[in-house]
Design a protein around this motif. Structure first.
Motif, PDB file in Angstrom:
ATOM      1  N   SER A  10       0.815  -1.220   0.000  1.00  0.00           N
ATOM      2  CA  SER A  10       0.000   0.000   0.000  1.00  0.00           C
ATOM      3  C   SER A  10       0.848   1.269   0.000  1.00  0.00           C
ATOM      4  CB  SER A  10      -0.945   0.012   1.196  1.00  0.00           C
ATOM      5  OG  SER A  10      -0.200  -0.028   2.397  1.00  0.00           O
ATOM      6  N   SER A  11       2.143   1.171   0.315  1.00  0.00           N
ATOM      7  CA  SER A  11       2.991   2.363   0.294  1.00  0.00           C
ATOM      8  C   SER A  11       3.983   2.357  -0.870  1.00  0.00           C
ATOM      9  CB  SER A  11       3.742   2.512   1.611  1.00  0.00           C
ATOM     10  OG  SER A  11       4.607   1.413   1.812  1.00  0.00           O
ATOM     11  N   SER A  12       4.331   1.163  -1.382  1.00  0.00           N
ATOM     12  CA  SER A  12       5.251   1.099  -2.513  1.00  0.00           C
ATOM     13  C   SER A  12       5.075  -0.211  -3.272  1.00  0.00           C
ATOM     14  CB  SER A  12       6.708   1.240  -2.045  1.00  0.00           C
ATOM     15  OG  SER A  12       7.076   0.137  -1.254  1.00  0.00           O
ATOM     16  N   ILE A  13       5.614  -0.218  -4.485  1.00  0.00           N
ATOM     17  CA  ILE A  13       5.669  -1.418  -5.310  1.00  0.00           C
ATOM     18  C   ILE A  13       7.158  -1.738  -5.449  1.00  0.00           C
ATOM     19  CG2 ILE A  13       5.127  -2.439  -7.553  1.00  0.00           C
ATOM     20  CD1 ILE A  13       2.913  -0.252  -7.798  1.00  0.00           C
ATOM     21  N   PRO A  34       0.674   4.439  -6.130  1.00  0.00           N
ATOM     22  CA  PRO A  34      -0.145   5.577  -6.576  1.00  0.00           C
ATOM     23  C   PRO A  34      -1.045   6.102  -5.450  1.00  0.00           C
ATOM     24  CG  PRO A  34      -0.224   3.801  -8.189  1.00  0.00           C
ATOM     25  CD  PRO A  34       0.465   3.253  -6.970  1.00  0.00           C
ATOM     26  N   GLU A  35      -1.296   7.377  -5.512  1.00  0.00           N
ATOM     27  CA  GLU A  35      -2.168   8.017  -4.518  1.00  0.00           C
ATOM     28  C   GLU A  35      -3.596   7.498  -4.648  1.00  0.00           C
ATOM     29  OE1 GLU A  35      -1.414  10.302  -2.078  1.00  0.00           O
ATOM     30  OE2 GLU A  35       0.655   9.813  -2.599  1.00  0.00           O
ATOM     31  N   PRO A  36      -4.311   7.400  -3.526  1.00  0.00           N
ATOM     32  CA  PRO A  36      -5.716   6.965  -3.591  1.00  0.00           C
ATOM     33  C   PRO A  36      -6.590   8.038  -4.239  1.00  0.00           C
ATOM     34  CG  PRO A  36      -5.156   7.588  -1.354  1.00  0.00           C
ATOM     35  CD  PRO A  36      -3.881   7.654  -2.158  1.00  0.00           C
ATOM     36  N   LEU A  37      -7.745   7.610  -4.676  1.00  0.00           N
ATOM     37  CA  LEU A  37      -8.712   8.556  -5.246  1.00  0.00           C
ATOM     38  C   LEU A  37      -9.130   9.552  -4.172  1.00  0.00           C
ATOM     39  CD1 LEU A  37     -10.966   6.071  -7.245  1.00  0.00           C
ATOM     40  CD2 LEU A  37      -9.197   7.583  -8.142  1.00  0.00           C
ATOM     41  N   SER A  38      -9.321  10.793  -4.591  1.00  0.00           N
ATOM     42  CA  SER A  38      -9.756  11.816  -3.644  1.00  0.00           C
ATOM     43  C   SER A  38     -11.284  11.876  -3.601  1.00  0.00           C
ATOM     44  CB  SER A  38      -9.182  13.179  -4.042  1.00  0.00           C
ATOM     45  OG  SER A  38      -9.591  13.516  -5.347  1.00  0.00           O
ATOM     46  N   VAL A  74       7.461 -14.213  -9.366  1.00  0.00           N
ATOM     47  CA  VAL A  74       6.697 -14.563  -8.164  1.00  0.00           C
ATOM     48  C   VAL A  74       6.194 -13.270  -7.546  1.00  0.00           C
ATOM     49  CG1 VAL A  74       7.894 -16.728  -7.709  1.00  0.00           C
ATOM     50  CG2 VAL A  74       8.787 -14.640  -6.741  1.00  0.00           C
ATOM     51  N   THR A  75       5.014 -13.331  -6.943  1.00  0.00           N
ATOM     52  CA  THR A  75       4.425 -12.125  -6.373  1.00  0.00           C
ATOM     53  C   THR A  75       3.938 -12.372  -4.953  1.00  0.00           C
ATOM     54  OG1 THR A  75       2.196 -12.640  -7.181  1.00  0.00           O
ATOM     55  CG2 THR A  75       3.608 -11.351  -8.633  1.00  0.00           C
ATOM     56  N   CYS A  76       3.839 -11.284  -4.236  1.00  0.00           N
ATOM     57  CA  CYS A  76       3.154 -11.280  -2.944  1.00  0.00           C
ATOM     58  C   CYS A  76       2.511  -9.900  -2.815  1.00  0.00           C
ATOM     59  CB  CYS A  76       4.097 -11.574  -1.782  1.00  0.00           C
ATOM     60  SG  CYS A  76       5.372 -10.344  -1.534  1.00  0.00           S
ATOM     61  N   SER A  77       1.554  -9.796  -1.971  1.00  0.00           N
ATOM     62  CA  SER A  77       0.923  -8.487  -1.756  1.00  0.00           C
ATOM     63  C   SER A  77       0.320  -8.449  -0.381  1.00  0.00           C
ATOM     64  CB  SER A  77      -0.144  -8.219  -2.811  1.00  0.00           C
ATOM     65  OG  SER A  77      -1.153  -9.192  -2.756  1.00  0.00           O
TER      66      SER A  77
END
Length: 77
Positions: A10-13, A34-38, A74-77
């Motif tokens: 949520s803060s970086s990729i 990316p910044e969240p929708l305003s 490979v991914t994680c989130s």
């Protein structure tokens, strides 16, 4: 064997080169998330998908240009 590791947080990729033969993670790169929708109600967190895909694609392309082909992702989130 080499893999790309991708962490979409949520803060970086982040992305790194995973060398399984050497047991090392090298060449770690990061992009801000990316910044969240305003204009959303309090407590809501929504994002547009295209910027996430683009930043992830950029990290993958940079790592492949620097290190050559890999055996997988490979991914994680």
């Amino acid at each position: 064997m080499a893999y790309l590791g991708i962490d979409i947080g949520s803060s970086s990729i982040k992305a790194g080169w995973l060398d399984l033969r050497a047991g090392e993670i090298t060449d770690v790169l990061a992009e801000p998330f990316p910044e969240p929708l305003s204009n959303l109600p309090s407590g809501h967190f929504e994002i547009e998908l295209p910027p996430v895909v683009e930043r992830t694609r950029e990290l993958i392309e940079r790592l492949l240009r620097r290190n050559g082909p890999c055996d997988g992702i490979v991914t994680c989130s």
